[in-house]
Design a protein around this motif. Structure first.
Motif, PDB file in Angstrom:
ATOM      1  N   GLU A   1      37.191  -1.085 -13.789  1.00  0.00           N
ATOM      2  CA  GLU A   1      38.130  -2.053 -13.218  1.00  0.00           C
ATOM      3  C   GLU A   1      37.596  -2.629 -11.913  1.00  0.00           C
ATOM      4  O   GLU A   1      36.980  -1.945 -11.110  1.00  0.00           O
ATOM      5  N   ARG A   2      37.831  -3.914 -11.732  1.00  0.00           N
ATOM      6  CA  ARG A   2      37.460  -4.628 -10.513  1.00  0.00           C
ATOM      7  C   ARG A   2      38.629  -5.537 -10.135  1.00  0.00           C
ATOM      8  O   ARG A   2      39.376  -5.975 -10.998  1.00  0.00           O
TER       9      ARG A   2
ATOM     10  N   PRO B   1      44.932  -1.358  -7.959  1.00  0.00           N
ATOM     11  CA  PRO B   1      44.082  -0.735  -8.985  1.00  0.00           C
ATOM     12  C   PRO B   1      44.939   0.077  -9.954  1.00  0.00           C
ATOM     13  O   PRO B   1      45.915   0.701  -9.564  1.00  0.00           O
TER      14      PRO B   1
ATOM     15  N   TYR C   1      37.555  -2.167  -4.653  1.00  0.00           N
ATOM     16  CA  TYR C   1      38.835  -2.528  -4.042  1.00  0.00           C
ATOM     17  C   TYR C   1      38.796  -2.439  -2.521  1.00  0.00           C
ATOM     18  O   TYR C   1      39.666  -2.980  -1.853  1.00  0.00           O
TER      19      TYR C   1
ATOM     20  N   GLY D   1      39.285  -7.086  -2.913  1.00  0.00           N
ATOM     21  CA  GLY D   1      40.206  -6.012  -3.252  1.00  0.00           C
ATOM     22  C   GLY D   1      41.451  -6.040  -2.387  1.00  0.00           C
ATOM     23  O   GLY D   1      42.570  -5.831  -2.870  1.00  0.00           O
TER      24      GLY D   1
ATOM     25  N   LEU E   1      35.160   2.021  -8.598  1.00  0.00           N
ATOM     26  CA  LEU E   1      36.448   1.336  -8.564  1.00  0.00           C
ATOM     27  C   LEU E   1      36.945   1.235  -7.120  1.00  0.00           C
ATOM     28  O   LEU E   1      37.367   0.178  -6.671  1.00  0.00           O
TER      29      LEU E   1
ATOM     30  N   VAL F   1      43.743   6.937  -6.602  1.00  0.00           N
ATOM     31  CA  VAL F   1      43.240   6.686  -7.962  1.00  0.00           C
ATOM     32  C   VAL F   1      42.925   8.003  -8.651  1.00  0.00           C
ATOM     33  O   VAL F   1      43.199   8.163  -9.851  1.00  0.00           O
TER      34      VAL F   1
END
Length: 194
Positions: free
Chosen positions: A121-122, A115, A100, A105, A96, A64
């Protein structure tokens, strides 16, 4: 031992060896099926058996962060507000990743919803059954999203990779399993670059 008994014994040994090798070969496919079913059912205990959460968390953090860094590099020449937004997103990598690195996640990752690196974000939460006291009539079922194209195979003797892609032009990503024992496999990483 007679010749017939010896032949039967050799045939049985060959059958057992071939079956054992077949099981060893199929073991990551079996593990993938079990962890996906457990994640979809939100069976945290079973998911914990098939996921190395510290390794997955490290992988997600790296992936990420790289995703957001590429976004910042692309947006440097463009809108300065977009750069600020991407920097804020980089600051929110920890939450985030933590969201996840959970059974929800893992379920999202194994169902083709990785993601994206968006701030806040979830992973999607499974839809709960609607409360009949609130609804005043039949509720139309939402259209199910098209499942991703999935390919799976060995990258090496100890690494098994499942690659997801929604369409020909869409980005690909991979879930990476590592052997832990002869027939045990654990999800250890995600490669958001495919």
């Amino acid at each position: 031992m007679t010749r017939t008994t010896r032949s039967v014994f050799v045939a049985l040994v060959v059958i057992v060896v071939v079956a054992a090798l077949g099981f060893v070969y199929a073991s990551p496919y079996i593990a993938l099926d079990r962890v996906k079913r457990a994640a979809d059912a939100r069976d945290a205990q079973t998911v914990n058996e098939y996921v190395d959460f510290p390794a997955l968390r490290d992988s997600l953090k790296q992936q990420v962060t790289e995703l957001l860094t590429r976004r910042i590099d692309i947006q440097k020449s463009g809108n300065p507000l977009a750069v600020i937004g991407a920097m804020i997103g980089a600051a929110l990598v920890g939450p985030l990743v933590d969201s996840y690195a959970t059974p929800d996640g893992v379920a999202a990752i194994l169902n083709g919803i990785p993601p994206r690196g968006d701030p806040g974000e979830r992973p999607p939460v499974p839809s709960a059954a609607s409360d009949s006291s609130v609804a005043s009539g039949p509720v139309p079922a939402p259209e199910a999203p098209k499942p991703p194209q999935t390919t799976a195979g060995y990258r090496s003797f100890n690494t098994f990779v499942v690659t997801y892609q929604h369409g020909a032009g869409d980005a690909r990503y991979s879930a990476i399993f590592r052997r832990s024992g002869l027939v045990s496999w654990r999800l250890v990483a995600v490669d958001l670059n495919g």
